[in-house]
Design a protein around this motif. Sequence first.
Motif, PDB file in Angstrom:
ATOM      1  N   ALA A  93     -34.058   7.259  -7.374  1.00 50.12           N
ATOM      2  CA  ALA A  93     -33.934   6.135  -5.885  1.00 50.12           C
ATOM      3  C   ALA A  93     -33.623   4.966  -6.429  1.00 50.12           C
ATOM      4  CB  ALA A  93     -35.392   6.171  -5.311  1.00 50.12           C
ATOM      5  N   CYS A  94     -33.795   4.231  -7.455  1.00 52.08           N
ATOM      6  CA  CYS A  94     -33.279   2.461  -6.928  1.00 52.08           C
ATOM      7  C   CYS A  94     -32.035   3.207  -8.089  1.00 52.08           C
ATOM      8  CB  CYS A  94     -34.249   2.393  -8.810  1.00 52.08           C
ATOM      9  SG  CYS A  94     -36.053   1.718  -8.090  1.00 52.08           S
ATOM     10  N   GLN A  95     -31.708   4.307  -8.436  1.00 49.79           N
ATOM     11  CA  GLN A  95     -30.272   4.409  -8.431  1.00 49.79           C
ATOM     12  C   GLN A  95     -29.670   4.222  -7.559  1.00 49.79           C
ATOM     13  OE1 GLN A  95     -30.430   7.000 -11.948  1.00 49.79           O
ATOM     14  NE2 GLN A  95     -31.728   5.273 -13.325  1.00 49.79           N
ATOM     15  N   ARG A  96     -29.732   5.204  -6.842  1.00 48.95           N
ATOM     16  CA  ARG A  96     -29.390   6.651  -5.832  1.00 48.95           C
ATOM     17  C   ARG A  96     -29.144   6.105  -4.446  1.00 48.95           C
ATOM     18  NH1 ARG A  96     -30.081  12.045  -8.985  1.00 48.95           N
ATOM     19  NH2 ARG A  96     -28.946  11.220 -11.023  1.00 48.95           N
ATOM     20  N   GLY A  97     -30.221   4.798  -3.843  1.00 46.90           N
ATOM     21  CA  GLY A  97     -30.594   4.493  -2.529  1.00 46.90           C
ATOM     22  C   GLY A  97     -28.913   3.910  -2.338  1.00 46.90           C
ATOM     23  N   ASP A  98     -29.200   3.969  -0.783  1.00 46.31           N
ATOM     24  CA  ASP A  98     -28.071   3.144   0.222  1.00 46.31           C
ATOM     25  C   ASP A  98     -28.973   2.078   0.412  1.00 46.31           C
ATOM     26  OD1 ASP A  98     -29.429   4.181   2.321  1.00 46.31           O
ATOM     27  OD2 ASP A  98     -27.793   5.841   2.901  1.00 46.31           O
ATOM     28  N   GLU A  99     -27.737   1.014   0.990  1.00 45.98           N
ATOM     29  CA  GLU A  99     -28.166   0.020   1.609  1.00 45.98           C
ATOM     30  C   GLU A  99     -29.385   0.233   3.011  1.00 45.98           C
ATOM     31  OE1 GLU A  99     -27.061  -3.673   4.388  1.00 45.98           O
ATOM     32  OE2 GLU A  99     -25.181  -2.625   3.890  1.00 45.98           O
ATOM     33  N   GLN A 100     -29.332   1.318   3.291  1.00 47.42           N
ATOM     34  CA  GLN A 100     -30.225   1.665   4.570  1.00 47.42           C
ATOM     35  C   GLN A 100     -31.294   2.359   3.775  1.00 47.42           C
ATOM     36  OE1 GLN A 100     -29.608   4.865   6.589  1.00 47.42           O
ATOM     37  NE2 GLN A 100     -31.074   5.142   8.401  1.00 47.42           N
ATOM     38  N   HIS A 138     -43.768   7.813  -0.282  1.00 52.11           N
ATOM     39  CA  HIS A 138     -43.199   8.962  -0.882  1.00 52.11           C
ATOM     40  C   HIS A 138     -41.915  10.010  -0.437  1.00 52.11           C
ATOM     41  CE1 HIS A 138     -46.643   8.094  -3.582  1.00 52.11           C
ATOM     42  NE2 HIS A 138     -47.756   7.465  -2.380  1.00 52.11           N
ATOM     43  N   ASP A 139     -42.185  10.008   1.113  1.00 52.69           N
ATOM     44  CA  ASP A 139     -41.573  11.053   0.862  1.00 52.69           C
ATOM     45  C   ASP A 139     -39.918  10.100   1.444  1.00 52.69           C
ATOM     46  OD1 ASP A 139     -43.383  13.136   2.207  1.00 52.69           O
ATOM     47  OD2 ASP A 139     -43.015  12.915   4.022  1.00 52.69           O
ATOM     48  N   LEU A 140     -39.618   8.496   1.423  1.00 50.67           N
ATOM     49  CA  LEU A 140     -38.142   8.369   1.511  1.00 50.67           C
ATOM     50  C   LEU A 140     -37.792   8.469   0.119  1.00 50.67           C
ATOM     51  CD1 LEU A 140     -36.692   7.002   3.562  1.00 50.67           C
ATOM     52  CD2 LEU A 140     -38.040   5.008   2.521  1.00 50.67           C
ATOM     53  N   ILE A 141     -38.805   7.947  -1.072  1.00 49.55           N
ATOM     54  CA  ILE A 141     -38.507   8.516  -2.276  1.00 49.55           C
ATOM     55  C   ILE A 141     -38.016   9.151  -3.240  1.00 49.55           C
ATOM     56  CG2 ILE A 141     -39.667   7.951  -4.924  1.00 49.55           C
ATOM     57  CD1 ILE A 141     -41.094   5.692  -3.447  1.00 49.55           C
ATOM     58  N   ALA A 142     -38.305  10.332  -2.073  1.00 47.02           N
ATOM     59  CA  ALA A 142     -38.056  11.793  -3.090  1.00 47.02           C
ATOM     60  C   ALA A 142     -37.229  11.850  -2.437  1.00 47.02           C
ATOM     61  CB  ALA A 142     -39.702  12.747  -2.099  1.00 47.02           C
ATOM     62  N   GLU A 143     -36.974  12.315  -1.384  1.00 51.15           N
ATOM     63  CA  GLU A 143     -35.462  12.306  -0.798  1.00 51.15           C
ATOM     64  C   GLU A 143     -34.069  11.303  -1.156  1.00 51.15           C
ATOM     65  OE1 GLU A 143     -36.385  12.044   3.534  1.00 51.15           O
ATOM     66  OE2 GLU A 143     -38.232  13.373   3.750  1.00 51.15           O
TER      67      GLU A 143
END
Length: 214
Positions: free
Chosen positions: A90-97, A129-134
């Motif tokens: 998630a840290c690698q692939r997360g967007d600004e949102q 936890h859900d946000l990280i997983a998605e």
Amino acid sequence: MNAHEMYQDLKQKIIDEILCPGQWLVERELSEQYGLSRTPVREVLRRLVTDGFLDLKPAKGYTVRELTLKEIIETFQAREAIEGMLVKFACQRGDEQFFTRIAELRQQLEHVDIEQQKETGVLIGIELHDLIAETAKNALLLEFYQKLKNLAAITRNITKKSTTIEQCSKAEHLFLMKAIEEKNGEKGEQHMRAHLRETCRRLVEDYVIVQGGL
């Protein structure tokens, strides 16, 4: 009420412990209660067994699942492995949102008084936890996470009864979110693993106290 609504209602009652661990569920009574024939009721009960909320006793019927100490430990061991990887991705692939929402959740949690607003802290933790997983964008890991989520919901009944556990979870979630905001996947993974490991340890301690020792 249809079968899907019945499933959701029973699931929530199990999570909220309106239906208690070990309690028997009778098809005929449920059929009358929900206004459904026995066939869809049986399908709902079988789905709840598959999803980990009920146990099927051969030739006897269905009971609300009661997790053993071994199952609690194994659930957290699996969560530690899977969610540690998820936060790294998630840290690698997360967007600004994603990072904006993490910052918002951290700010909300900082102002939560766990003694007075325990449920609010729990809900923020669930969303985190859900946000990280998605956001990790790994379909297979997400599938494993969703399967474990049902068992996690049952163990959460134990954690949310303990102010101490929830206070510790608040502090650990704050450290985790700060690492995510820094986009530090390695640090985030370490915090996630430590959080789940420590929650498991505290749960086991409470379980032993309640059971009067093993």
